[in-house]
Enzyme design. Structure first.
Site, mmCIF file in Angstrom:
data_model
loop_
_atom_site.group_PDB
_atom_site.id
_atom_site.type_symbol
_atom_site.label_atom_id
_atom_site.label_comp_id
_atom_site.label_asym_id
_atom_site.label_seq_id
_atom_site.Cartn_x
_atom_site.Cartn_y
_atom_site.Cartn_z
ATOM 1 N N LEU A 347 0.830 -1.201 0.000
ATOM 2 C CA LEU A 347 0.000 0.000 0.000
ATOM 3 C C LEU A 347 0.861 1.246 0.000
ATOM 4 C CD1 LEU A 347 -2.651 -0.954 2.688
ATOM 5 C CD2 LEU A 347 -3.083 -0.651 0.264
ATOM 6 N N PHE A 352 7.928 4.165 9.073
ATOM 7 C CA PHE A 352 8.635 3.129 9.817
ATOM 8 C C PHE A 352 8.756 1.818 9.057
ATOM 9 C CE2 PHE A 352 6.700 6.055 12.744
ATOM 10 C CZ PHE A 352 7.766 6.391 13.543
ATOM 11 N N VAL A 355 3.885 -0.938 4.186
ATOM 12 C CA VAL A 355 2.523 -1.267 4.588
ATOM 13 C C VAL A 355 1.880 -2.112 3.490
ATOM 14 C CG1 VAL A 355 0.316 -0.368 5.347
ATOM 15 C CG2 VAL A 355 2.379 0.944 5.763
ATOM 16 N N ASP A 466 3.510 12.344 15.628
ATOM 17 C CA ASP A 466 3.782 12.406 14.192
ATOM 18 C C ASP A 466 2.503 12.698 13.410
ATOM 19 O OD1 ASP A 466 5.328 12.439 11.940
ATOM 20 O OD2 ASP A 466 5.645 10.271 11.833
#
Ligand SMILES: *[C@@H]1O[C@H](CO)[C@@H](O)[C@H](O)[C@H]1NC(C)=O
Ligand SMILES: *[C@@H]1O[C@H](CO)[C@@H](O)[C@H](O)[C@H]1NC(C)=O
Ligand SMILES: *[C@@H]1O[C@H](CO)[C@@H](O)[C@H](O)[C@H]1NC(C)=O
Ligand SMILES: *[C@@H]1O[C@H](CO)[C@@H](O)[C@H](O)[C@H]1NC(C)=O
Ligand SMILES: *[C@@H]1O[C@H](CO)[C@@H](O)[C@H](O)[C@H]1NC(C)=O
Ligand SMILES: *[C@@H]1O[C@H](CO)[C@@H](O)[C@H](O)[C@H]1NC(C)=O
Ligand SMILES: *[C@@H]1O[C@H](CO)[C@@H](O)[C@H](O)[C@H]1NC(C)=O
Length: 688
Positions: A347, A352, A355, A466
């Site tokens: 995706l 981090f 996905v 964030d």
């Protein structure tokens, strides 16, 4: 005389075939009355006579009702009868720190409750029928999860539910002592608790009492004026319902007494069947055998652990992981769900890690799996303890965390799949769909509500750290939901306490963060301010491409604000179709939140009030950079980082190039932020 009347009444009851069907129930354990109870779902009566409503399976319901219907209302005048009940229960959470959902004493028109959902619905209702008067449901909930949408007061309360999962009245679980003081009771203690529920149809009063002893307390902890006549039908079923969700608890009913002829007989707790694992040690023999068995089991488990960890170092399950709770997905399951993490399912790249989209094999649930690589075991342990708690956060504007999985150095986080992806895709770089103003304003309000929940409405303050367009996900109805909360903390834990890492994204970092390194609700508000401006203007907070000098959005907006041409900054792609009043409100609020002085920014509570139009914004807005005389300010930091950024490959689609992690001591203003110590980070290290 009164004895006489009682006797007459008693005879009357006996001759009345309908009413006499229910003698008083007194079940001190259920082993002789298994045929009198209708069970469904996960409910079972165990060998020792204990009624177990749920087991440690996720998302299950358990129902146990007295098998015959009971007459609760006089058919000739429609008036409900009084009743009284006492029952002993125990809730044993899978893990003492992480509690599953609770259970409810239930009076309903059905013993199966078809269509009822687990989790917060306690196996009673579902999202569509909750609140409907045609439910004819009365329940006393013993709820151990705080659900925001259901207005729960805490994660340890008793509430009265009428046709709805939103309690009519609720109080924190406690017992009333003789000297009219209350003592808090932990429903999830795993120890037996007795509850009494009484309804007086003359006073129209429902009362609930709780105690960890056998004696009925004099005073109720919850009493509620209520006429149950319109809620009941003439015949109703009476019993218990419970559920588990992502987190589980096992619910036991140890004994039950029920009466429609006066106060139900209290149960004597010591004489009830004992809970598994709480064997009574009358005899030394049982004690000895139990100890021996426990010892053997520990020995076997330990040996197995030792051997298996020796055999395959690759995927060892460490003891602390077992502590975290049940929502651990197996790697095989996630591998299958994402078709072996193939690139077609990708995706995007989060700050981090990668996905992936997936579909859980059994339930066909669509999920998003975030794959994070991480090598520090210490940080991981603390982080997982944290997500176990964050996993309980529930709000319609937060992306739900479903679970996690650890595979070697990788951590996999499983979230609800959001059909429309992240907000940045709708704002920047020639988006396919242009969001209308109403949609943008709705997203802003949603994110504000989610952030307010994190900051002020949950049991502890959660700082997101964030906030940015890439972390706002849009569901199928284009509602904004915050994702990735708490995640930035993973990289905050450094083995060397002297160096501080600041995690966040360029353009959203509050200036004080680079000095103190300590994220606060104020630094979240700063980032939220940047997000507001972005959504209205359709531009990034900092655009290095707008050469010769990069564009700093907040400066541009402030500039136009001063010159009285604020509406010039509104996204031209809206073609002038927007509500001017709302646009000005959001821009002005964006400037207020972007103030360099942390205490000049409004708290989220206030932000939400402004957005909902409950309070008017102040006339004057201070210049966002009025406060810093020194050279350390957000934009400066931004510029310096931008210079560095040019030396790294830039692809505007990749969030990761704009996620920065600073190593270094920012206590000294002479050390320029963004010096050689500033390194780009995709979350510590690259995933293969
Ligand atoms: C339980 O069921 C048995 C057999 O169906 C019946 O004889 C008995 O009266 C019932 N007991 C109660 C308390 O309802
Ligand atoms: C727990 O309950 C579920 C749902 O009824 C059932 O499928 C499962 O086998 C039960 N597990 C155990 C260990 O009893
Ligand atoms: C039901 O109501 C009628 C009419 O008010 C009354 O005469 C009768 O005694 C009531 N029955 C019971 C069982 O309370
Ligand atoms: C909700 O429950 C009712 C029964 O009370 C059922 O008819 C309906 O289908 C359920 N709705 C959903 C979405 O499951
Ligand atoms: C309540 O339930 C009834 C029957 O299930 C249904 O016809 C009605 O539309 C529902 N009302 C609301 C407000 O959902
Ligand atoms: C509680 O129940 C009563 C009676 O049904 C109703 O009038 C009242 O509005 C309910 N209160 C809440 C907060 O649901
Ligand atoms: C109330 O009673 C409890 C137990 O009997 C005792 O511990 C407590 O001190 C008493 N409190 C007051 C205010 O008397």
């Amino acid at each position: 005389m009164s004895q006489m009347i009682k006797l007459l009444l008693f005879l009357l009851f006996l001759t009345n075939p309908v009413f006499s069907q229910l003698d008083d129930l007194y079940f001190p354990g259920f082993n002789h009355v298994t045929s009198n109870m209708s069970l469904n779902g996960a409910a079972v009566i165990e060998k020792n006579g204990i009624l177990r409503l749920t087991n440690n399976t996720q998302h299950t319901v358990g129902h146990a009702f007295y098998s015959s219907p009971v007459k609760f209302r006089n058919s000739s005048n429609g008036k409900s009868f009084s009743f009284s009940t006492a029952f002993a229960f125990a809730i044993v959470p899978e893990n003492p720190r992480i509690r599953g959902h609770g259970f409810a004493f239930t009076i309903s028109t059905s013993k199966e409750l078809p269509g009822a959902l687990p989790s917060q619905y306690l196996g009673l209702l579902n999202a569509t029928d909750s609140g409907n008067f045609s439910n004819h449901l009365f329940a006393v909930e013993f709820d151990t999860v705080k659900d925001y949408d259901l207005h729960d007061i805490n994660d340890n309360h008793v509430g009265i539910d009428i046709n709805s999962m939103i309690s009519n009245k609720s109080v924190p679980a406690a017992s009333f002592l003789v000297n009219s003081t209350t003592k808090d009771l932990n429903l999830c203690s795993g120890r037996p608790i007795q509850a009494w529920v009484d309804y007086d149809s003359i006073k129209n009063l429902v009362e609930v009492r709780l105690s960890s002893f056998s004696k009925r307390p004099v005073s109720p902890i919850l009493s509620c004026k209520l006429d149950l006549s319109p809620i009941f039908k003439d015949y109703m079923y009476v019993g218990f319902s419970s559920s588990t969700g992502l987190l589980t608890s096992t619910h036991y009913i140890l004994g039950w007494s029920f009466s429609m002829k006066g106060e139900a007989k209290s149960l004597s707790l010591p004489s009830l069947p004992s809970l598994p694992g709480h064997k009574k040690n009358h005899t030394g023999l049982i004690l000895g055998v139990t100890t021996l068995a426990t010892f053997l089991i520990i020995l076997i488990v330990a040996t197995t652990f030792y051997l298996s960890s020796k055999k395959k170092k690759a995927d060892v399950t460490e003891a602390w992981e077992l502590d975290i709770g049940p929502h651990r997905f197996s790697y095989q399951e996630l591998k299958k769900a994402t078709k072996n993490f193939r690139d077609e399912e990708l995706l995007g790249f989060g700050g981090f890690g990668k996905v992936y989209k997936g579909t859980l094999p059994n339930s066909n649930t669509e999920i998003a799996v975030k794959r994070i690589c991480h090598e520090s075991k210490q940080g991981l342990k603390e982080f997982l303890t944290e997500i176990a708690s964050i996993g309980r956060l529930r709000h319609r504007n937060l992306v739900r965390l479903l679970g996690w999985c650890r595979q070697q150095g990788d951590l996999l986080l499983v979230y609800d799949f959001m059909t429309n992806g992240s907000l940045d895709k709708f704002l920047f770089d020639n988006p396919k769909t242009i969001l209308k103003w109403e949609q943008r304003f709705n997203i802003i309000k949603g994110v504000a509500s989610g952030l307010l929940y994190l900051h002020e409405e949950w049991e502890q303050t959660v700082i997101h750290r964030d906030i940015k367009a890439g972390n706002v996900l849009l569901d199928s109805e284009l509602n904004g939901r915050l994702g990735d909360f708490g995640l930035a903390k993973l990289y905050d834990r450094n083995s060397n306490p002297i160096t501080t890492k600041v995690v966040g994204t360029l353009g959203y970092l509050a200036p004080e963060l680079t000095r103190t390194g300590k994220p606060t609700t104020g630094s979240d508000v700063f980032a939220f301010g940047a997000l507001l401006l972005e959504v209205v203007c359709g531009r990034k907070p900092i655009e290095p491409k707008a050469l010769p000098e990069e564009l700093v959005l907040v400066d541009l907006v402030w500039d136009r604000w001063k010159s009285g041409s604020i509406l010039d900054v509104v996204d031209p792609r809206l073609n002038g179709e927007f509500n001017e009043h709302e646009a000005v409100l959001v821009l002005k609020l964006g400037l207020m939140c972007s103030n360099n002085a942390p205490n000049a920014r409004p708290p989220m509570r206030q932000v939400a009030r402004y957005l909902e139009g409950e309070v008017a914004l102040p006339e004057l807005v201070a210049a966002p950079n009025a406060y810093d005389g020194k050279n350390v300010n957000a934009n400066k930091v931004g510029r310096e980082l931008v210079d560095h950024k040019h030396s790294y490959p830039i692809s505007s689609n990749l969030e990761k190039v704009s996620t920065w992690s600073f190593d270094g001591d920012y206590g000294d203003p002479d050390i320029e932020a963004g010096s050689d110590s500033a390194l780009p980070s995709s979350g510590g290290s690259e995933c293969k």
